[in-house]
Scaffold this motif. Structure first.
Motif, PDB file in Angstrom:
ATOM      1  N   ARG A 184       0.790   4.391  -2.865  1.00 58.83           N
ATOM      2  CA  ARG A 184       0.156   5.635  -2.423  1.00 58.83           C
ATOM      3  C   ARG A 184       0.274   6.706  -3.505  1.00 58.83           C
ATOM      4  O   ARG A 184       1.266   6.779  -4.234  1.00 58.83           O
ATOM      5  CB  ARG A 184       0.783   6.116  -1.111  1.00 58.83           C
ATOM      6  CG  ARG A 184       2.194   6.668  -1.242  1.00 58.83           C
ATOM      7  CD  ARG A 184       2.864   6.856   0.107  1.00 58.83           C
ATOM      8  NE  ARG A 184       4.145   7.553  -0.020  1.00 58.83           N
ATOM      9  CZ  ARG A 184       5.268   7.011  -0.451  1.00 58.83           C
ATOM     10  NH1 ARG A 184       5.283   5.751  -0.824  1.00 58.83           N
ATOM     11  NH2 ARG A 184       6.370   7.739  -0.516  1.00 58.83           N
TER      12      ARG A 184
ATOM     13  N   TRP B  42      -1.130   9.123   3.641  1.00 62.71           N
ATOM     14  CA  TRP B  42      -1.275   7.659   3.650  1.00 62.71           C
ATOM     15  C   TRP B  42      -1.415   7.136   5.069  1.00 62.71           C
ATOM     16  O   TRP B  42      -2.292   6.311   5.359  1.00 62.71           O
ATOM     17  CB  TRP B  42      -0.053   7.041   2.980  1.00 62.71           C
ATOM     18  CG  TRP B  42       0.016   5.546   3.074  1.00 62.71           C
ATOM     19  CD1 TRP B  42      -0.619   4.642   2.279  1.00 62.71           C
ATOM     20  CD2 TRP B  42       0.765   4.786   4.033  1.00 62.71           C
ATOM     21  NE1 TRP B  42      -0.314   3.360   2.678  1.00 62.71           N
ATOM     22  CE2 TRP B  42       0.532   3.417   3.745  1.00 62.71           C
ATOM     23  CE3 TRP B  42       1.599   5.114   5.091  1.00 62.71           C
ATOM     24  CZ2 TRP B  42       1.109   2.385   4.498  1.00 62.71           C
ATOM     25  CZ3 TRP B  42       2.181   4.100   5.846  1.00 62.71           C
ATOM     26  CH2 TRP B  42       1.943   2.747   5.549  1.00 62.71           C
TER      27      TRP B  42
ATOM     28  N   SER C 143       0.830  -1.205   0.000  1.00 58.21           N
ATOM     29  CA  SER C 143       0.000   0.000   0.000  1.00 58.21           C
ATOM     30  C   SER C 143       0.866   1.257   0.000  1.00 58.21           C
ATOM     31  O   SER C 143       0.556   2.241  -0.670  1.00 58.21           O
ATOM     32  CB  SER C 143      -0.915  -0.015   1.235  1.00 58.21           C
ATOM     33  OG  SER C 143      -1.606   1.210   1.377  1.00 58.21           O
TER      34      SER C 143
END
Length: 403
Positions: A95, A102, A91
């Motif tokens: 971002r 984030w 992830s």
């Protein structure tokens, strides 16, 4: 259409809607670790009933030390931190905004369900007391509700360290987690070794961050492709060997969860046994990844994994409430085997197993309402959010016995 046919159709639809890039094995490991939390708390946590009808915490481990190996299986937080690190690094690289944005998004996803459960309990506690629930029961319930939430605080901290974990992984590869386990070993040597009598009690708190960050760093290394099969085998065999040595030679407590009245505990704060178990579990998870991924191509197995992952924080935050939803009314009836009787007989274990489907059903019913706390609070005003925060803080103070 029969219920079975409808379930199969739903499972098939979920399978079709799953993106091809979804890592089913990692989701399966997360679901397994999540389900181990309520299973462990429901099976290894019990109650006693005082003469006034109040409930108090008890554990079958106090009477049945032979149950300790069950905690080796049910204590799967190492797997949870492993897949957390793996998912976070993916992830993090995907971002689109700043690192701060984030991080705020991930913290909000963790924080909303915690505020929800504590605020609801803060409102419910006075009502329950007014209808006759003893204060002892309310304090026991508050402790049980807050107990699993320590994990969220630790998880937020390790998530905030993700950028640094990524840098460490790039520089040191799979060895990046070694200083963390070494740090835990040093603290354990001080608090359990020859100098134990002169070491301050707060020293053990130094193990909280490295003890849990260890598995998270392994997950980051795994996500960055820094740990292969050879490394996975090293984790499995090395972790298992260290675990066995700590038990057999250094006489660490066998239970991975706290036992009432015990002088030492392995999890609060973590001892060296925690990263040892996490290493063995992580190695096994990495080695079984391909097989698990293949297994989860079956819609009937994949659909429950999706549901559990969608309700992850709801399960974590509300599973103790589900058990209390059965135990509190049961306390008014009196001693019910496996529910409000002391967990000091073998029959209690069988009786508790019989209660667990009811706990699961109650959790499913609660989740139908509580699931909304995992969604963004788009309609919540600043005043409502502040009120939820105040209620949550007040409940936490009550649960800790400071009110």
């Amino acid at each position: 259409m029969s219920a079975l046919t409808a379930l199969r159709a739903t499972a098939a639809r979920i399978d079709r809607q799953t993106p091809a890039h979804r890592d089913r094995a990692v989701d399966g490991l997360r679901a397994l670790a999540l389900l181990a939390v309520p299973t462990g708390h429901w099976l290894l946590g019990g109650f006693t009933l005082d003469p006034a009808g109040g409930l108090h915490n008890a554990s079958p481990l106090s009477a049945f030390g032979a149950l300790a190996p069950a905690s080796w299986v049910l204590q799967m937080l190492g797997i949870f931190f492993l897949v957390g690190g793996y998912a976070s690094v993916l992830s993090f690289h995907r971002r689109t905004g700043s690192t701060g944005a984030w991080l705020r998004g991930r913290i909000a996803r963790l924080g909303r369900p915690v505020l929800g459960v504590t605020a609801v309990w803060a409102l419910a506690a006075p009502v329950l007391y007014a209808v006759g629930v003893p204060e002892a029961t309310l304090r026991t319930g508050a402790t049980l509700v807050v107990q699993p939430l320590w994990f969220v605080g630790v998880y937020v901290v390790v998530t905030a360290l993700t950028p640094y974990c990524v840098r460490a992984s790039h520089r040191f590869g799979g060895w990046a987690a070694v200083p963390l386990v070494a740090s835990v070993a040093v603290v354990d040597a001080l608090r359990y070794g020859p100098l134990a009598g002169s070491v301050p009690g707060w020293l053990s708190l130094l193990n909280i961050l490295p003890g849990w960050l260890f598995a998270y760093q392994l997950g980051v290394d795994w996500g960055e492709g820094r740990i292969g099969r050879r490394g996975a085998w090293a984790l499995l065999l090395g972790g298992a060997a260290l675990f066995a040595t700590l038990l057999a030679v250094f006489h660490y407590p066998a239970s991975m969860v706290g036992v009432p009245g015990a002088a030492r505990t392995n999890s609060h704060p973590p001892s060296l046994l925690v990263p040892a178990l996490a290493a063995a579990q992580s190695g096994a998870a990495m080695l079984l990844r391909d097989r698990l991924a293949k297994l989860l191509t079956r819609p009937a197995l994949w659909a429950p994994v999706v549901v559990v992952n969608l309700c992850a924080m709801t399960i974590l935050c509300w599973h103790q409430s589900a058990m209390l939803a059965a135990a509190v009314p049961g306390s008014f009836v009196g001693e019910l085997a496996g529910l409000t009787t002391a967990p000091d007989r073998l029959g209690w274990i069988a009786a508790r197993l019989a209660w667990m489907p009811l706990f699961a059903a109650l959790l499913a019913a609660i989740a139908c309402y509580a699931r909304r706390f995992e969604e963004p609070w788009t309609r919540a005003t600043t005043v409502r959010r502040a009120l939820a925060g105040v209620l949550a803080a007040g409940f936490a103070v009550f649960a800790l016995g400071l009110a």
